[in-house]
Design an enzyme around this catalytic site. Structure first.
Site, PDB file in Angstrom:
ATOM      1  N   ARG A  29       0.838  -1.190   0.000  1.00  0.00           N
ATOM      2  CA  ARG A  29       0.000   0.000   0.000  1.00  0.00           C
ATOM      3  C   ARG A  29       0.877   1.245   0.000  1.00  0.00           C
ATOM      4  O   ARG A  29       2.026   1.213   0.440  1.00  0.00           O
ATOM      5  CB  ARG A  29      -0.910   0.011   1.227  1.00  0.00           C
ATOM      6  CG  ARG A  29      -1.878  -1.162   1.308  1.00  0.00           C
ATOM      7  CD  ARG A  29      -2.679  -1.117   2.600  1.00  0.00           C
ATOM      8  NE  ARG A  29      -3.623  -2.226   2.698  1.00  0.00           N
ATOM      9  CZ  ARG A  29      -3.335  -3.420   3.204  1.00  0.00           C
ATOM     10  NH1 ARG A  29      -2.100  -3.655   3.666  1.00  0.00           N
ATOM     11  NH2 ARG A  29      -4.248  -4.368   3.263  1.00  0.00           N
TER      12      ARG A  29
ATOM     13  N   LYS B  35      -1.986  -2.816   8.142  1.00  0.00           N
ATOM     14  CA  LYS B  35      -3.131  -2.292   8.885  1.00  0.00           C
ATOM     15  C   LYS B  35      -3.201  -2.975  10.240  1.00  0.00           C
ATOM     16  O   LYS B  35      -2.919  -4.160  10.366  1.00  0.00           O
ATOM     17  CB  LYS B  35      -4.425  -2.540   8.108  1.00  0.00           C
ATOM     18  CG  LYS B  35      -4.596  -1.652   6.883  1.00  0.00           C
ATOM     19  CD  LYS B  35      -5.944  -1.896   6.225  1.00  0.00           C
ATOM     20  CE  LYS B  35      -6.168  -0.951   5.062  1.00  0.00           C
ATOM     21  NZ  LYS B  35      -7.475  -1.173   4.413  1.00  0.00           N
TER      22      LYS B  35
ATOM     23  N   HIS C 128      -2.709   2.806  -5.873  1.00  0.00           N
ATOM     24  CA  HIS C 128      -3.426   1.565  -5.574  1.00  0.00           C
ATOM     25  C   HIS C 128      -3.593   0.706  -6.823  1.00  0.00           C
ATOM     26  O   HIS C 128      -3.652  -0.529  -6.726  1.00  0.00           O
ATOM     27  CB  HIS C 128      -4.790   1.875  -4.964  1.00  0.00           C
ATOM     28  CG  HIS C 128      -5.339   0.746  -4.148  1.00  0.00           C
ATOM     29  ND1 HIS C 128      -4.809   0.382  -2.918  1.00  0.00           N
ATOM     30  CD2 HIS C 128      -6.351  -0.130  -4.383  1.00  0.00           C
ATOM     31  CE1 HIS C 128      -5.478  -0.647  -2.431  1.00  0.00           C
ATOM     32  NE2 HIS C 128      -6.416  -0.981  -3.303  1.00  0.00           N
TER      33      HIS C 128
ATOM     34  N   ARG D   9      -0.732  -1.481  -7.138  1.00  0.00           N
ATOM     35  CA  ARG D   9      -0.918  -2.647  -6.257  1.00  0.00           C
ATOM     36  C   ARG D   9      -1.766  -3.700  -6.975  1.00  0.00           C
ATOM     37  O   ARG D   9      -1.447  -4.899  -6.945  1.00  0.00           O
ATOM     38  CB  ARG D   9      -1.585  -2.187  -4.962  1.00  0.00           C
ATOM     39  CG  ARG D   9      -1.950  -3.280  -3.963  1.00  0.00           C
ATOM     40  CD  ARG D   9      -2.436  -2.596  -2.680  1.00  0.00           C
ATOM     41  NE  ARG D   9      -3.144  -3.469  -1.771  1.00  0.00           N
ATOM     42  CZ  ARG D   9      -2.574  -4.224  -0.841  1.00  0.00           C
ATOM     43  NH1 ARG D   9      -1.262  -4.243  -0.734  1.00  0.00           N
ATOM     44  NH2 ARG D   9      -3.303  -4.965  -0.028  1.00  0.00           N
TER      45      ARG D   9
ATOM     46  N   HIS E  41      -3.436  -9.688   3.035  1.00  0.00           N
ATOM     47  CA  HIS E  41      -4.838  -9.947   3.344  1.00  0.00           C
ATOM     48  C   HIS E  41      -4.963 -11.247   4.136  1.00  0.00           C
ATOM     49  O   HIS E  41      -4.265 -12.224   3.860  1.00  0.00           O
ATOM     50  CB  HIS E  41      -5.677 -10.068   2.071  1.00  0.00           C
ATOM     51  CG  HIS E  41      -5.842  -8.785   1.330  1.00  0.00           C
ATOM     52  ND1 HIS E  41      -6.278  -7.630   1.935  1.00  0.00           N
ATOM     53  CD2 HIS E  41      -5.630  -8.468   0.017  1.00  0.00           C
ATOM     54  CE1 HIS E  41      -6.332  -6.657   1.036  1.00  0.00           C
ATOM     55  NE2 HIS E  41      -5.934  -7.126  -0.124  1.00  0.00           N
TER      56      HIS E  41
ATOM     57  N   TYR F 172      -8.941 -10.622  -8.984  1.00  0.00           N
ATOM     58  CA  TYR F 172      -7.842 -10.853  -9.925  1.00  0.00           C
ATOM     59  C   TYR F 172      -8.070 -12.079 -10.796  1.00  0.00           C
ATOM     60  O   TYR F 172      -7.551 -12.156 -11.907  1.00  0.00           O
ATOM     61  CB  TYR F 172      -6.518 -10.950  -9.157  1.00  0.00           C
ATOM     62  CG  TYR F 172      -6.334  -9.771  -8.235  1.00  0.00           C
ATOM     63  CD1 TYR F 172      -6.279  -8.483  -8.755  1.00  0.00           C
ATOM     64  CD2 TYR F 172      -6.276  -9.920  -6.852  1.00  0.00           C
ATOM     65  CE1 TYR F 172      -6.153  -7.378  -7.924  1.00  0.00           C
ATOM     66  CE2 TYR F 172      -6.148  -8.822  -6.017  1.00  0.00           C
ATOM     67  CZ  TYR F 172      -6.092  -7.561  -6.552  1.00  0.00           C
ATOM     68  OH  TYR F 172      -5.979  -6.469  -5.730  1.00  0.00           O
TER      69      TYR F 172
END
Length: 356
Positions: free
Chosen positions: A210, A234, A306, A309, A332, A341
């Site tokens: 990110r 995060k 982004h 990414r 994730h 994707y």
């Protein structure tokens, strides 16, 4: 964003807030909400209360003086006026041709306000064990959520990805072709940060981190020999992220000029720097967003960091067909987020078949 910097910014916002927002903050900190989430909410409250003062809904002198009764008596019409204000205000980003913030941003603002209103009308207790008031105007405000299938989203996104040879092509364009289009003055400015800009974009394309994770990297977080970076995900979770080999020469070129070009001292720990009035500082996310927008628009299509990414994730899935591997690379916890994707790659495979 580094934890200490994040806490400093939170403290500055807290100094502006009314007492009931400070109570809300303490309550959510105990849940616990992450500092990042609370910081984003405080920014939304700052925007909302600033509008309350500007619109004359409250005659308080400053945000911290806005009484609780203003929220209690806020009408549905008032809140809709705030939403219209958000839609019509000029955008404060690199693309100044549009007016108003996106529906996603508006939904985020309303989500923050809904959380505050729920706390004040349901969760908090006064001395009598009752909430501060009962009327929750946010329950009357409708939000419009963007609905689209994964296939539709994939179709919208894939035109803004640099897949196949375009990844290296984008970097080559910045390095070799972009300078040829510049005036002497613009070329001088470009050359000052050329190695840094290429290193940042190469890292984003080669790792899928990110934007916040990239700009908050310190020099010690990069292991060039192993091509691994240590990032803060995060929730303040540390993670080690592999970086594709094609980024290595760009990182090496930047590191070779970093100390001299940016006049660093031992205390300048940030990996990516900017020079302002002769003083090196950590580059901020806004500067990278504008940089990526400028180069990408000249190359093919204007994109955000982004989308870089997304580019890495799509290329990695195309090469491995492993959603688990892509999820780990992106940080994730679930593979559900990576379903997108598979649709993008399916479209790419169809295009390849059609060309046979």
């Amino acid at each position: 964003m580094k934890r200490e910097i994040l806490l400093e910014r939170i403290d500055k916002l807290k100094q502006l807030m009314p007492w009931y927002v400070l109570e809300y903050y303490q309550s959510k900190l105990a849940v616990p909400y992450s500092f990042t989430t609370l910081y984003e909410y405080l920014k939304e409250y700052d925007r909302f209360f600033s509008w309350v003062l500007e619109s004359g809904i409250s005659n308080a002198d400053k945000i911290s003086d806005i009484p609780l009764s203003v929220l209690e008596n806020m009408s549905k019409k008032d809140m809709e006026s705030f939403i219209l204000y958000l839609r019509e205000r000029p955008l404060l980003n690199a693309n100044t041709t549009k007016q108003g913030v996106s529906q996603t941003t508006i939904n985020r603002t309303l989500s923050a306000l809904s959380s505050l209103y729920k706390y004040l009308t349901e969760e908090v207790e006064n001395d009598q064990g009752e909430p501060y008031f009962y009327r929750n105007v946010m329950k009357k405000v409708s939000t419009k959520k963007k609905k689209e299938t994964l296939a539709a989203r994939a179709e919208n996104i894939k035109q803004k990805l640099f897949l196949g040879d375009e990844t290296e092509g984008f970097l080559t364009y910045i390095d070799q072709e972009h300078p040829q289009q510049l005036s002497n003055r613009a070329l001088s400015s470009f050359n000052k940060n050329k190695e840094r800009d290429l290193a940042i974009i190469a890292l984003l394309l080669a790792s899928g981190v990110r934007l916040s994770e990239a700009v908050n990297l310190d020099l010690r977080d990069l292991n060039l020999k192993m091509m691994v970076i240590d990032v803060t995900r995060k929730g303040c979770k540390r993670d080690s992220v592999n970086v594709a080999a094609f980024a290595k020469p760009y990182l090496e070129n930047y590191l070779a000029i970093r100390n001299q070009r940016y006049k660093t001292e031992k205390t300048d720990t940030a990996l990516f720097l900017t020079l302002y009035r002769g003083v090196p500082n950590r580059i901020d996310a806004s500067s990278v967003e504008k940089m990526v927008a400028k180069y990408s628009e000249d190359f093919k299509v204007r994109v955000t960091p982004h989308k870089l990414r997304h580019t890495l994730a799509t290329r990695l899935y195309d090469a491995t067909k492993s959603q688990v591997l892509v999820s780990h690379q992106l940080g994730h916890a679930s593979t559900q987020v990576t379903d997108l994707y598979t649709h993008i790659v399916s479209d790419e495979q169809k295009n390849a078949l059609d060309s046979l």
